[in-house]
Scaffold this motif. Structure first.
Motif, PDB file in Angstrom:
ATOM      1  N   ARG A 121     -53.040  21.174  27.246  1.00  0.00           N
ATOM      2  CA  ARG A 121     -52.938  22.572  27.667  1.00  0.00           C
ATOM      3  C   ARG A 121     -51.595  23.220  27.344  1.00  0.00           C
ATOM      4  O   ARG A 121     -51.483  24.445  27.362  1.00  0.00           O
ATOM      5  CB  ARG A 121     -53.199  22.671  29.171  1.00  0.00           C
ATOM      6  CG  ARG A 121     -54.623  22.269  29.565  1.00  0.00           C
ATOM      7  CD  ARG A 121     -54.779  22.283  31.072  1.00  0.00           C
ATOM      8  NE  ARG A 121     -53.947  21.261  31.707  1.00  0.00           N
ATOM      9  CZ  ARG A 121     -53.467  21.332  32.951  1.00  0.00           C
ATOM     10  NH1 ARG A 121     -53.733  22.401  33.688  1.00  0.00           N
ATOM     11  NH2 ARG A 121     -52.746  20.357  33.447  1.00  0.00           N
ATOM     12  N   GLY A 122     -50.573  22.407  27.067  1.00  0.00           N
ATOM     13  CA  GLY A 122     -49.267  22.972  26.769  1.00  0.00           C
ATOM     14  C   GLY A 122     -48.139  22.020  27.116  1.00  0.00           C
ATOM     15  O   GLY A 122     -48.369  20.865  27.514  1.00  0.00           O
ATOM     16  N   PRO A 123     -46.878  22.465  27.005  1.00  0.00           N
ATOM     17  CA  PRO A 123     -45.733  21.599  27.245  1.00  0.00           C
ATOM     18  C   PRO A 123     -45.579  21.211  28.712  1.00  0.00           C
ATOM     19  O   PRO A 123     -45.812  22.021  29.617  1.00  0.00           O
ATOM     20  CB  PRO A 123     -44.545  22.456  26.802  1.00  0.00           C
ATOM     21  CG  PRO A 123     -45.126  23.536  25.950  1.00  0.00           C
ATOM     22  CD  PRO A 123     -46.484  23.792  26.509  1.00  0.00           C
ATOM     23  N   ARG A 124     -45.174  19.952  28.919  1.00  0.00           N
ATOM     24  CA  ARG A 124     -44.772  19.503  30.248  1.00  0.00           C
ATOM     25  C   ARG A 124     -43.257  19.385  30.250  1.00  0.00           C
ATOM     26  O   ARG A 124     -42.667  18.816  29.347  1.00  0.00           O
ATOM     27  CB  ARG A 124     -45.397  18.153  30.595  1.00  0.00           C
ATOM     28  CG  ARG A 124     -44.913  17.619  31.963  1.00  0.00           C
ATOM     29  CD  ARG A 124     -45.384  16.208  32.250  1.00  0.00           C
ATOM     30  NE  ARG A 124     -46.825  16.161  32.448  1.00  0.00           N
ATOM     31  CZ  ARG A 124     -47.657  15.426  31.737  1.00  0.00           C
ATOM     32  NH1 ARG A 124     -47.192  14.688  30.734  1.00  0.00           N
ATOM     33  NH2 ARG A 124     -48.950  15.432  31.996  1.00  0.00           N
ATOM     34  N   THR A 125     -42.626  19.929  31.286  1.00  0.00           N
ATOM     35  CA  THR A 125     -41.172  19.897  31.368  1.00  0.00           C
ATOM     36  C   THR A 125     -40.701  18.849  32.370  1.00  0.00           C
ATOM     37  O   THR A 125     -41.507  18.240  33.083  1.00  0.00           O
ATOM     38  CB  THR A 125     -40.630  21.287  31.750  1.00  0.00           C
ATOM     39  OG1 THR A 125     -41.400  21.838  32.833  1.00  0.00           O
ATOM     40  CG2 THR A 125     -40.708  22.230  30.574  1.00  0.00           C
ATOM     41  N   ALA A 126     -39.385  18.646  32.401  1.00  0.00           N
ATOM     42  CA  ALA A 126     -38.792  17.574  33.197  1.00  0.00           C
ATOM     43  C   ALA A 126     -39.105  17.711  34.685  1.00  0.00           C
ATOM     44  O   ALA A 126     -39.087  16.713  35.415  1.00  0.00           O
ATOM     45  CB  ALA A 126     -37.282  17.539  32.973  1.00  0.00           C
ATOM     46  N   ASP A 127     -39.416  18.912  35.141  1.00  0.00           N
ATOM     47  CA  ASP A 127     -39.741  19.102  36.552  1.00  0.00           C
ATOM     48  C   ASP A 127     -41.205  18.761  36.855  1.00  0.00           C
ATOM     49  O   ASP A 127     -41.675  18.933  37.981  1.00  0.00           O
ATOM     50  CB  ASP A 127     -39.443  20.541  36.988  1.00  0.00           C
ATOM     51  CG  ASP A 127     -40.212  21.580  36.174  1.00  0.00           C
ATOM     52  OD1 ASP A 127     -40.990  21.184  35.266  1.00  0.00           O
ATOM     53  OD2 ASP A 127     -40.029  22.778  36.431  1.00  0.00           O
ATOM     54  N   GLY A 128     -41.935  18.283  35.844  1.00  0.00           N
ATOM     55  CA  GLY A 128     -43.324  17.881  36.027  1.00  0.00           C
ATOM     56  C   GLY A 128     -44.341  18.981  35.821  1.00  0.00           C
ATOM     57  O   GLY A 128     -45.547  18.728  35.834  1.00  0.00           O
ATOM     58  N   ARG A 129     -43.890  20.184  35.583  1.00  0.00           N
ATOM     59  CA  ARG A 129     -44.804  21.313  35.442  1.00  0.00           C
ATOM     60  C   ARG A 129     -45.419  21.350  34.048  1.00  0.00           C
ATOM     61  O   ARG A 129     -44.740  21.091  33.047  1.00  0.00           O
ATOM     62  CB  ARG A 129     -44.066  22.613  35.704  1.00  0.00           C
ATOM     63  CG  ARG A 129     -44.960  23.838  35.585  1.00  0.00           C
ATOM     64  CD  ARG A 129     -44.152  25.116  35.787  1.00  0.00           C
ATOM     65  NE  ARG A 129     -44.982  26.289  35.533  1.00  0.00           N
ATOM     66  CZ  ARG A 129     -44.514  27.535  35.487  1.00  0.00           C
ATOM     67  NH1 ARG A 129     -43.224  27.748  35.692  1.00  0.00           N
ATOM     68  NH2 ARG A 129     -45.318  28.541  35.239  1.00  0.00           N
ATOM     69  N   VAL A 130     -46.704  21.669  33.959  1.00  0.00           N
ATOM     70  CA  VAL A 130     -47.383  21.895  32.688  1.00  0.00           C
ATOM     71  C   VAL A 130     -47.497  23.404  32.485  1.00  0.00           C
ATOM     72  O   VAL A 130     -48.038  24.120  33.338  1.00  0.00           O
ATOM     73  CB  VAL A 130     -48.775  21.244  32.656  1.00  0.00           C
ATOM     74  CG1 VAL A 130     -49.518  21.640  31.379  1.00  0.00           C
ATOM     75  CG2 VAL A 130     -48.650  19.734  32.746  1.00  0.00           C
ATOM     76  N   HIS A 131     -46.986  23.875  31.363  1.00  0.00           N
ATOM     77  CA  HIS A 131     -47.011  25.303  31.050  1.00  0.00           C
ATOM     78  C   HIS A 131     -48.195  25.562  30.124  1.00  0.00           C
ATOM     79  O   HIS A 131     -48.172  25.199  28.948  1.00  0.00           O
ATOM     80  CB  HIS A 131     -45.699  25.716  30.379  1.00  0.00           C
ATOM     81  CG  HIS A 131     -44.490  25.407  31.204  1.00  0.00           C
ATOM     82  ND1 HIS A 131     -43.842  26.363  31.954  1.00  0.00           N
ATOM     83  CD2 HIS A 131     -43.824  24.242  31.412  1.00  0.00           C
ATOM     84  CE1 HIS A 131     -42.805  25.806  32.571  1.00  0.00           C
ATOM     85  NE2 HIS A 131     -42.781  24.517  32.256  1.00  0.00           N
ATOM     86  N   GLU A 132     -49.220  26.194  30.641  1.00  0.00           N
ATOM     87  CA  GLU A 132     -50.443  26.408  29.874  1.00  0.00           C
ATOM     88  C   GLU A 132     -50.253  27.545  28.864  1.00  0.00           C
ATOM     89  O   GLU A 132     -49.876  28.663  29.238  1.00  0.00           O
ATOM     90  CB  GLU A 132     -51.616  26.705  30.807  1.00  0.00           C
ATOM     91  CG  GLU A 132     -51.971  25.537  31.707  1.00  0.00           C
ATOM     92  CD  GLU A 132     -53.287  25.752  32.451  1.00  0.00           C
ATOM     93  OE1 GLU A 132     -54.060  26.653  32.032  1.00  0.00           O
ATOM     94  OE2 GLU A 132     -53.540  25.027  33.418  1.00  0.00           O
ATOM     95  N   VAL A 133     -50.527  27.234  27.604  1.00  0.00           N
ATOM     96  CA  VAL A 133     -50.385  28.213  26.536  1.00  0.00           C
ATOM     97  C   VAL A 133     -51.540  28.058  25.547  1.00  0.00           C
ATOM     98  O   VAL A 133     -52.277  27.075  25.582  1.00  0.00           O
ATOM     99  CB  VAL A 133     -49.038  28.053  25.792  1.00  0.00           C
ATOM    100  CG1 VAL A 133     -47.872  28.323  26.724  1.00  0.00           C
ATOM    101  CG2 VAL A 133     -48.926  26.658  25.171  1.00  0.00           C
ATOM    102  N   ASP A 134     -51.661  29.030  24.654  1.00  0.00           N
ATOM    103  CA  ASP A 134     -52.701  28.992  23.627  1.00  0.00           C
ATOM    104  C   ASP A 134     -52.154  28.551  22.266  1.00  0.00           C
ATOM    105  O   ASP A 134     -52.890  27.994  21.451  1.00  0.00           O
ATOM    106  CB  ASP A 134     -53.331  30.380  23.463  1.00  0.00           C
ATOM    107  CG  ASP A 134     -53.895  30.907  24.776  1.00  0.00           C
ATOM    108  OD1 ASP A 134     -54.674  30.176  25.413  1.00  0.00           O
ATOM    109  OD2 ASP A 134     -53.534  32.036  25.158  1.00  0.00           O
ATOM    110  N   VAL A 135     -50.871  28.828  22.021  1.00  0.00           N
ATOM    111  CA  VAL A 135     -50.246  28.537  20.734  1.00  0.00           C
ATOM    112  C   VAL A 135     -48.845  27.980  20.986  1.00  0.00           C
ATOM    113  O   VAL A 135     -48.141  28.446  21.892  1.00  0.00           O
ATOM    114  CB  VAL A 135     -50.136  29.811  19.855  1.00  0.00           C
ATOM    115  CG1 VAL A 135     -49.459  29.497  18.525  1.00  0.00           C
ATOM    116  CG2 VAL A 135     -51.502  30.427  19.628  1.00  0.00           C
TER     117      VAL A 135
END
Length: 493
Positions: free
Chosen positions: A324-338
């Motif tokens: 679904r998108g990048p996961r960052t060090a804080d554990g959050r997944v950032h949902e993106v299309d591109v």
């Protein structure tokens, strides 16, 4: 020019500014057998490949151009990609070197033959067929900004949407109304993000570190300014000289971080504070290193774009990519299309993975195991009649690479003239190359360049990209070839 000079066979690898400059210099001094091999479908180099939204040069156009072929009709202070590419095409055509460019030729190996005193160059076409050519001299003009750098992100291939690199942009992809992630915040992102923000539904920018900025407005010249530049004799020359002085001042600030560097840092600070009104964005975007250590960016639109309601700046590192998108060090997944990768180039790879073999079977890859190095950025001991354009330590943080390339082309032509006169191949003396390298590296001491890590360095931390001084100093150093710098290897015939 004598018949002998016309028989000197020269192969140039790369048809960007460097390759075109060399072809023009050589052909206009009587070298008739010049072939330029280009891997892409057209000439242009960096300016052919980089077609991402907002692509432009941050060096003023009147200086990011050849001194011998000035254009009075630049549309603005810093021109966009299309205009620069058109300029290079027009220059190549006007000087008759466009017909010497053979496209679709990815050079895979170059080998020196001591028995014949020639270079054997093997190139591969897109369909996999190979062609072998022979030359008396070889010029490698692939530069430092030709191979995209892809970040090492776990699971990057798992993302289900399009993944674009800025240097290989898909111009057919419509980003209107889509959620876009931009990974990287260097010079490319500074141009790309404001453009994406206008089209995308939401743009999320993932930053590893902040940057120092100075203003750059890209508005088109007014009609009166265009008329002045087009019709007042000598005005372009004066304007070019003023631009050179300004760019040399930027280099001076990097060379003297405790004095002039603080002056420009103060200007940058005032400019950035004026643009960054949002305190949270300002905290995240602010650089944490000495002004000038990394490339200073020029933009008046990037920082305001970060504060748009439809743009999010993320300072946490990207640790992995999910479907679904990048996961960052804080554990959050950032949902993106591109996902757009604005992660630059493998600047310290130079011509590799091309195999370059010199005298006695020595390999350039092995000789450069401790870091790329070349005398004046152009010649390497053990590789006769091999010349590099935009080679090690010839990048500029405060100038125009086109200026460097012009001087390199002239130097190479003089070297070939010298070899022709002595009926020999030129091989730079090891002690000359070693001494010049020690002197060059010593000049970085005390400058901003050594105050942090940057893409100017290789894995060992050695600065291999940049010239440590001023443009005028490089011009002086390369103005005339010093015959005593070389060994002369007799060649048959």
């Amino acid at each position: 020019m004598s018949e002998t000079s016309a028989q000197v066979r020269v192969i140039v690898v790369g048809a960007g500014f460097g390759g075109i400059a060399a072809a023009i210099e050589l052909t206009e001094h009587g070298y008739d057998d010049v072939t330029v091999l280009e891997s892409a479908a057209e000439l242009g180099g960096t300016w052919y490949h980089n077609v991402y939204p907002g692509a432009a040069c941050d060096v003023p156009s009147h200086f990011y151009s050849f001194s011998f072929d000035q254009r009075a009709s630049w549309s603005r202070f810093c021109s966009p990609q299309e205009e620069i590419l058109d300029y290079l095409r027009e220059v190549a055509r006007a000087h008759g070197v466009d017909r010497r460019v053979v496209t679709g030729q990815r050079v895979t190996s170059c080998a020196w033959d001591e028995g014949t005193g020639t270079w054997t160059v093997v190139a591969e076409a897109p369909d996999g067929t190979t062609t072998t050519r022979t030359a008396d001299a070889l010029l490698i003009a692939t530069g430092q900004l030709d191979k995209p750098s892809y970040p090492r992100i776990e699971g990057l291939e798992d993302f289900t949407g399009p993944v674009l690199h800025s240097a290989r942009w898909d111009t057919d992809l419509d980003l209107t109304g889509r959620r876009v992630a931009v990974i990287g915040t260097g010079a490319t992102a500074a141009q790309l993000v404001p453009e994406l923000a206008e089209a995308a539904a939401h743009t999320t920018v993932f930053q590893r570190s902040g940057n120092w900025f100075l203003p750059r407005r890209s508005k088109e010249y007014s009609a009166p300014v265009k008329a002045l530049l087009a019709h007042v004799p000598g005005l372009n020359r004066v304007f070019r000289a003023l631009l050179a002085a300004y760019l040399e001042f930027l280099t001076a600030a990097i060379r003297h971080p405790r004095t002039l560097g603080r002056v420009l840092a103060a200007w940058s600070t005032l400019f950035m504070r004026g643009q960054l009104r949002d305190p949270e964005v300002r905290r995240t975007a602010w650089p944490d290193y000495t002004f000038g250590c990394r490339r200073v960016l020029f933009s008046s639109s990037y920082l305001p774009a970060l504060q748009r309601p439809d743009v999010t700046l993320v300072g946490d590192a990207v640790t992995a990519m999910t479907e679904r998108g990048p996961r960052t060090a804080d554990g959050r997944v950032h949902e993106v299309d591109v996902v757009a990768l604005a992660t630059g180039f493998r600047t310290t790879d130079f011509m590799f993975p091309m195999e370059v073999t010199g005298s006695g079977g020595r390999r350039l890859r092995e000789d450069w195991a401790d870091g790329p190095r070349a005398h004046l950025g152009m010649t390497v001991p053990g590789y006769p009649n091999l010349f590099l354009l935009y080679g090690p330590n010839t990048n500029t943080s405060g100038g125009s690479i086109v200026f460097f390339l012009e001087h390199q082309a002239r130097y190479v032509r003089q070297a070939l003239d010298l070899g022709r006169e002595r009926k020999a191949a030129l091989d730079v003396r090891p002690e000359v190359a070693s001494s010049s390298d020690v002197t060059l590296q010593g000049r970085f001491v005390g400058t901003a360049w050594v105050a942090c890590d940057s893409w100017y360095r290789d894995e060992s931390g050695r600065i291999v990209a940049n010239w440590p001084g001023y443009m005028r100093e490089y011009a002086d150093a390369t103005r005339e070839v010093e015959p005593a710098d070389f060994r002369y290897l007799p060649v048959p015939g």
